[in-house]
Design a protein around this motif. Structure first.
Motif, mmCIF file in Angstrom:
data_model
loop_
_atom_site.group_PDB
_atom_site.id
_atom_site.type_symbol
_atom_site.label_atom_id
_atom_site.label_comp_id
_atom_site.label_asym_id
_atom_site.label_seq_id
_atom_site.Cartn_x
_atom_site.Cartn_y
_atom_site.Cartn_z
ATOM 1 N N ALA A 55 0.822 -1.206 0.000
ATOM 2 C CA ALA A 55 0.000 0.000 0.000
ATOM 3 C C ALA A 55 0.857 1.258 0.000
ATOM 4 O O ALA A 55 0.474 2.271 -0.575
ATOM 5 N N THR A 56 2.020 1.197 0.636
ATOM 6 C CA THR A 56 2.873 2.385 0.658
ATOM 7 C C THR A 56 3.402 2.702 -0.730
ATOM 8 O O THR A 56 3.527 3.871 -1.085
ATOM 9 N N ASP A 57 3.713 1.681 -1.523
ATOM 10 C CA ASP A 57 4.133 1.913 -2.900
ATOM 11 C C ASP A 57 3.005 2.545 -3.692
ATOM 12 O O ASP A 57 3.226 3.450 -4.496
ATOM 13 N N HIS A 58 1.792 2.084 -3.447
ATOM 14 C CA HIS A 58 0.637 2.617 -4.161
ATOM 15 C C HIS A 58 0.399 4.079 -3.802
ATOM 16 O O HIS A 58 0.177 4.913 -4.676
ATOM 17 N N THR A 59 0.472 4.410 -2.519
ATOM 18 C CA THR A 59 0.258 5.802 -2.126
ATOM 19 C C THR A 59 1.388 6.693 -2.623
ATOM 20 O O THR A 59 1.148 7.842 -2.985
ATOM 21 N N ALA A 60 2.600 6.160 -2.663
ATOM 22 C CA ALA A 60 3.716 6.935 -3.199
ATOM 23 C C ALA A 60 3.494 7.222 -4.683
ATOM 24 O O ALA A 60 3.759 8.334 -5.151
ATOM 25 N N LEU A 61 2.985 6.242 -5.394
ATOM 26 C CA LEU A 61 2.689 6.455 -6.807
ATOM 27 C C LEU A 61 1.572 7.473 -6.988
ATOM 28 O O LEU A 61 1.633 8.318 -7.899
ATOM 29 N N LEU A 62 0.568 7.429 -6.136
ATOM 30 C CA LEU A 62 -0.513 8.404 -6.225
ATOM 31 C C LEU A 62 -0.012 9.815 -5.950
ATOM 32 O O LEU A 62 -0.405 10.768 -6.630
ATOM 33 N N ARG A 63 0.859 9.962 -4.939
ATOM 34 C CA ARG A 63 1.426 11.277 -4.644
ATOM 35 C C ARG A 63 2.270 11.782 -5.808
ATOM 36 O O ARG A 63 2.186 12.953 -6.184
ATOM 37 N N GLU A 64 3.084 10.916 -6.376
ATOM 38 C CA GLU A 64 3.917 11.299 -7.518
ATOM 39 C C GLU A 64 3.051 11.691 -8.703
ATOM 40 O O GLU A 64 3.329 12.673 -9.398
ATOM 41 N N ASN A 65 1.991 10.952 -8.933
ATOM 42 C CA ASN A 65 1.071 11.257 -10.021
ATOM 43 C C ASN A 65 0.435 12.635 -9.824
ATOM 44 O O ASN A 65 0.358 13.427 -10.766
ATOM 45 N N GLU A 66 0.020 12.928 -8.611
ATOM 46 C CA GLU A 66 -0.578 14.234 -8.321
ATOM 47 C C GLU A 66 0.442 15.353 -8.507
ATOM 48 O O GLU A 66 0.127 16.417 -9.050
#
Length: 94
Positions: A55-66
């Motif tokens: 989940a941390t990888d997923h949230t990191a990807l979401l933050r990077e995407n934003e």
């Protein structure tokens, strides 16, 4: 005998297929592999629990995407401003 791919490539392809939201056929085509090969890799990864669903990888990807979306918006605004400045100076040329 078919082509042999490194484990890192297979793992990244599986992660991309499961997290990108794109179709598996599209991802397979972009990576230059067959869609059945990608399907097999996904099935094998899930069977052996090697698929990373952190989940941390997923949230990191979401933050990077934003962050990239905001940066893209800023660059678009700057480009429009430069276009307007170019038109202004071109129209005031003697």
């Amino acid at each position: 005998m078919g082509r042999v791919y490194k484990a890192e490539f297979r793992d990244e392809a599986v992660c991309l297929a499961l997290s990108s939201g794109l179709s598996r056929e599209c991802i397979a085509q972009d990576l230059g592999i067959g869609s059945s090969t990608l399907k097999t890799w996904i099935r094998d990864g899930q069977k052996h629990d090697t698929v990373v669903t952190d989940a941390t990888d997923h949230t990191a990807l979401l933050r990077e995407n934003e962050r990239l979306r905001r940066e893209n918006l800023l660059l678009q605004e700057e480009r429009e401003l430069l276009k307007e400045a170019t038109q202004f100076f071109a129209s005031h040329r003697l």
